[in-house]
Write a protein that holds these residues in place. Structure first.
Motif, PDB file in Angstrom:
ATOM      1  N   MET A   1      -6.388  82.641  -0.911  1.00 28.19           N
ATOM      2  CA  MET A   1      -5.797  82.889  -2.228  1.00 28.19           C
ATOM      3  C   MET A   1      -6.646  83.950  -2.935  1.00 28.19           C
ATOM      4  O   MET A   1      -7.670  84.398  -2.417  1.00 28.19           O
ATOM      5  N   HIS A   2      -6.182  84.364  -4.107  1.00 29.88           N
ATOM      6  CA  HIS A   2      -6.964  85.264  -4.965  1.00 29.88           C
ATOM      7  C   HIS A   2      -7.326  86.560  -4.235  1.00 29.88           C
ATOM      8  O   HIS A   2      -8.491  86.901  -4.056  1.00 29.88           O
ATOM      9  N   TYR A   3      -6.283  87.285  -3.809  1.00 34.99           N
ATOM     10  CA  TYR A   3      -6.467  88.574  -3.133  1.00 34.99           C
ATOM     11  C   TYR A   3      -5.482  89.583  -3.715  1.00 34.99           C
ATOM     12  O   TYR A   3      -4.597  89.223  -4.508  1.00 34.99           O
ATOM     13  N   ALA A   4      -5.615  90.830  -3.346  1.00 33.58           N
ATOM     14  CA  ALA A   4      -4.809  91.903  -3.928  1.00 33.58           C
ATOM     15  C   ALA A   4      -3.334  91.764  -3.563  1.00 33.58           C
ATOM     16  O   ALA A   4      -2.993  91.370  -2.445  1.00 33.58           O
ATOM     17  N   SER A   5      -2.474  92.068  -4.525  1.00 34.25           N
ATOM     18  CA  SER A   5      -1.043  92.235  -4.252  1.00 34.25           C
ATOM     19  C   SER A   5      -0.516  93.267  -5.237  1.00 34.25           C
ATOM     20  O   SER A   5      -1.101  93.478  -6.304  1.00 34.25           O
ATOM     21  N   PRO A   6       0.586  93.954  -4.901  1.00 36.68           N
ATOM     22  CA  PRO A   6       1.089  95.026  -5.772  1.00 36.68           C
ATOM     23  C   PRO A   6       1.443  94.559  -7.174  1.00 36.68           C
ATOM     24  O   PRO A   6       1.374  95.332  -8.132  1.00 36.68           O
ATOM     25  N   GLN A   7       1.811  93.272  -7.334  1.00 34.12           N
ATOM     26  CA  GLN A   7       2.259  92.778  -8.638  1.00 34.12           C
ATOM     27  C   GLN A   7       1.100  92.440  -9.575  1.00 34.12           C
ATOM     28  O   GLN A   7       1.255  92.464 -10.796  1.00 34.12           O
ATOM     29  N   LEU A   8      -0.054  92.107  -9.017  1.00 34.72           N
ATOM     30  CA  LEU A   8      -1.167  91.644  -9.842  1.00 34.72           C
ATOM     31  C   LEU A   8      -1.808  92.784 -10.618  1.00 34.72           C
ATOM     32  O   LEU A   8      -1.936  93.902 -10.119  1.00 34.72           O
ATOM     33  N   SER A   9      -2.249  92.464 -11.835  1.00 31.91           N
ATOM     34  CA  SER A   9      -2.885  93.465 -12.695  1.00 31.91           C
ATOM     35  C   SER A   9      -4.192  92.904 -13.246  1.00 31.91           C
ATOM     36  O   SER A   9      -4.192  91.988 -14.070  1.00 31.91           O
ATOM     37  N   PHE A  10      -5.306  93.452 -12.743  1.00 30.02           N
ATOM     38  CA  PHE A  10      -6.631  93.036 -13.207  1.00 30.02           C
ATOM     39  C   PHE A  10      -7.466  94.267 -13.555  1.00 30.02           C
ATOM     40  O   PHE A  10      -7.167  95.387 -13.127  1.00 30.02           O
ATOM     41  N   ASP A  11      -8.528  94.035 -14.323  1.00 31.36           N
ATOM     42  CA  ASP A  11      -9.434  95.127 -14.682  1.00 31.36           C
ATOM     43  C   ASP A  11     -10.370  95.498 -13.531  1.00 31.36           C
ATOM     44  O   ASP A  11     -11.103  96.471 -13.624  1.00 31.36           O
ATOM     45  N   TYR A  12     -10.380  94.698 -12.485  1.00 28.56           N
ATOM     46  CA  TYR A  12     -11.261  94.932 -11.345  1.00 28.56           C
ATOM     47  C   TYR A  12     -10.424  94.896 -10.066  1.00 28.56           C
ATOM     48  O   TYR A  12      -9.391  94.230 -10.002  1.00 28.56           O
ATOM     49  N   PRO A  13     -10.826  95.630  -9.032  1.00 25.39           N
ATOM     50  CA  PRO A  13     -10.038  95.645  -7.795  1.00 25.39           C
ATOM     51  C   PRO A  13     -10.272  94.400  -6.950  1.00 25.39           C
ATOM     52  O   PRO A  13     -11.365  93.830  -6.951  1.00 25.39           O
ATOM     53  N   LEU A  14      -9.240  93.958  -6.254  1.00 25.51           N
ATOM     54  CA  LEU A  14      -9.341  92.867  -5.302  1.00 25.51           C
ATOM     55  C   LEU A  14      -9.146  93.412  -3.890  1.00 25.51           C
ATOM     56  O   LEU A  14      -8.414  94.386  -3.684  1.00 25.51           O
ATOM     57  N   GLU A  15      -9.787  92.785  -2.929  1.00 23.31           N
ATOM     58  CA  GLU A  15      -9.623  93.180  -1.525  1.00 23.31           C
ATOM     59  C   GLU A  15      -8.262  92.687  -1.025  1.00 23.31           C
ATOM     60  O   GLU A  15      -7.768  91.632  -1.437  1.00 23.31           O
ATOM     61  N   PRO A  16      -7.645  93.417  -0.094  1.00 24.35           N
ATOM     62  CA  PRO A  16      -6.377  92.951   0.479  1.00 24.35           C
ATOM     63  C   PRO A  16      -6.589  91.774   1.420  1.00 24.35           C
ATOM     64  O   PRO A  16      -7.672  91.604   1.991  1.00 24.35           O
ATOM     65  N   LEU A  17      -5.565  90.982   1.589  1.00 22.77           N
ATOM     66  CA  LEU A  17      -5.622  89.822   2.473  1.00 22.77           C
ATOM     67  C   LEU A  17      -5.989  90.220   3.903  1.00 22.77           C
ATOM     68  O   LEU A  17      -6.712  89.497   4.595  1.00 22.77           O
ATOM     69  N   GLU A  18      -5.503  91.373   4.345  1.00 19.24           N
ATOM     70  CA  GLU A  18      -5.731  91.808   5.722  1.00 19.24           C
ATOM     71  C   GLU A  18      -7.213  91.936   6.044  1.00 19.24           C
ATOM     72  O   GLU A  18      -7.634  91.698   7.180  1.00 19.24           O
ATOM     73  N   ARG A  19      -8.007  92.283   5.060  1.00 21.67           N
ATOM     74  CA  ARG A  19      -9.448  92.428   5.305  1.00 21.67           C
ATOM     75  C   ARG A  19     -10.079  91.078   5.638  1.00 21.67           C
ATOM     76  O   ARG A  19     -10.933  90.971   6.515  1.00 21.67           O
ATOM     77  N   PHE A  20      -9.645  90.033   4.948  1.00 21.89           N
ATOM     78  CA  PHE A  20     -10.139  88.690   5.260  1.00 21.89           C
ATOM     79  C   PHE A  20      -9.655  88.239   6.635  1.00 21.89           C
ATOM     80  O   PHE A  20     -10.426  87.663   7.419  1.00 21.89           O
ATOM     81  N   ILE A  21      -8.393  88.491   6.934  1.00 26.91           N
ATOM     82  CA  ILE A  21      -7.842  88.087   8.236  1.00 26.91           C
ATOM     83  C   ILE A  21      -8.622  88.744   9.368  1.00 26.91           C
ATOM     84  O   ILE A  21      -8.969  88.094  10.364  1.00 26.91           O
ATOM     85  N   ASN A  22      -8.939  90.029   9.216  1.00 26.34           N
ATOM     86  CA  ASN A  22      -9.733  90.726  10.231  1.00 26.34           C
ATOM     87  C   ASN A  22     -11.145  90.158  10.313  1.00 26.34           C
ATOM     88  O   ASN A  22     -11.707  90.006  11.406  1.00 26.34           O
ATOM     89  N   GLU A  23     -11.726  89.847   9.167  1.00 24.42           N
ATOM     90  CA  GLU A  23     -13.077  89.292   9.133  1.00 24.42           C
ATOM     91  C   GLU A  23     -13.130  87.943   9.848  1.00 24.42           C
ATOM     92  O   GLU A  23     -14.130  87.593  10.487  1.00 24.42           O
ATOM     93  N   LEU A  24     -12.040  87.215   9.760  1.00 18.78           N
ATOM     94  CA  LEU A  24     -11.958  85.901  10.394  1.00 18.78           C
ATOM     95  C   LEU A  24     -11.711  86.008  11.895  1.00 18.78           C
ATOM     96  O   LEU A  24     -11.853  85.028  12.622  1.00 18.78           O
TER      97      LEU A  24
END
Length: 221
Positions: free
Chosen positions: A164-187
């Protein structure tokens, strides 16, 4: 057999035979709208708008039972434990505390890490205990990122991991989030097919000692 519904960002709705628990409801200012979900119990990991919009949750009884701190709670047969952690690596000096919730629902143990900002100490691991299903932030920013998330998974050794709590096109935050794919690759996974709704019981969980199963859920909002 609890059903899991993902409402986006860090919000999940867990429905079991004894009731419905909603974790970390968010405000629509983050770019998405969770609607007016119903629940008996709401857990709040910390007092930020993207995790604490209790007012938008419709109670299924006379009143909503809100859990927003450490301790042990029993509500209508559902056991919940709150464990104090932090929203940063400096024991809360930057962003304050974060509560991890351990939810016992239909013989399955769920753990929602909220906005965990660090790897877990031995005392925190002991307080959390054994976990069947782990909801873990993986996008960095104000939480742990992909590499730290993998380390926390190794610490807790859950049977199922749901990011949870990863980047998506709809989300709007003052700070960048990593995409889900980066976690999947890390795993160490190459590709995962998102699921709309997940139902779990003792028979379809990985057996003790088997590899942790990664489940990616598609948001219903």
């Amino acid at each position: 057999m609890p059903d899991i519904q993902y409402l986006g960002h860090a919000c999940f709705r867990l429905r079991g035979r004894d009731g419905i628990v909603l974790c970390d409801p968010y405000n629509r200012t983050i770019g998405i709208d969770m609607g007016r979900p119903t629940a008996h119990i709401v857990t709040v990991s910390h007092d930020h708008p993207d995790h604490n919009n209790v007012a938008q949750v419709r109670p299924m009884r006379e009143r909503l039972f809100v859990v927003e701190g450490p301790g042990e709670y029993e509500v209508g047969g559902i056991m919940i434990g709150g464990v104090t952690t932090y929203h940063d690596k400096l024991k809360g000096a930057e962003r304050g505390r974060n509560i991890v919730y351990v939810i016992h629902l239909d013989e399955i143990v769920f753990c929602h890490l909220g906005d965990l900002g660090h790897e877990l100490s031995q005392s925190q691991l002991e307080a959390i205990g054994n976990v069947d299903v782990l909801f873990i932030p993986v996008g960095g920013g104000e939480t742990i990122g992909p590499a730290e998330a993998v380390n926390v998974i190794s610490q807790l050794e859950p049977r199922v991991v749901i990011p949870m709590h990863y980047a998506s096109p709809q989300l709007s935050f003052d700070y960048p989030l990593e995409p889900l794919e980066r976690f999947i690759n890390e795993l160490g996974h190459k590709e995962v097919s998102p699921e709309d709704k997940v139902s779990l019981n003792a028979s379809n969980l990985p057996a003790e000692g088997e590899e942790t199963r990664l489940v990616v859920m598609r948001s219903s909002v």
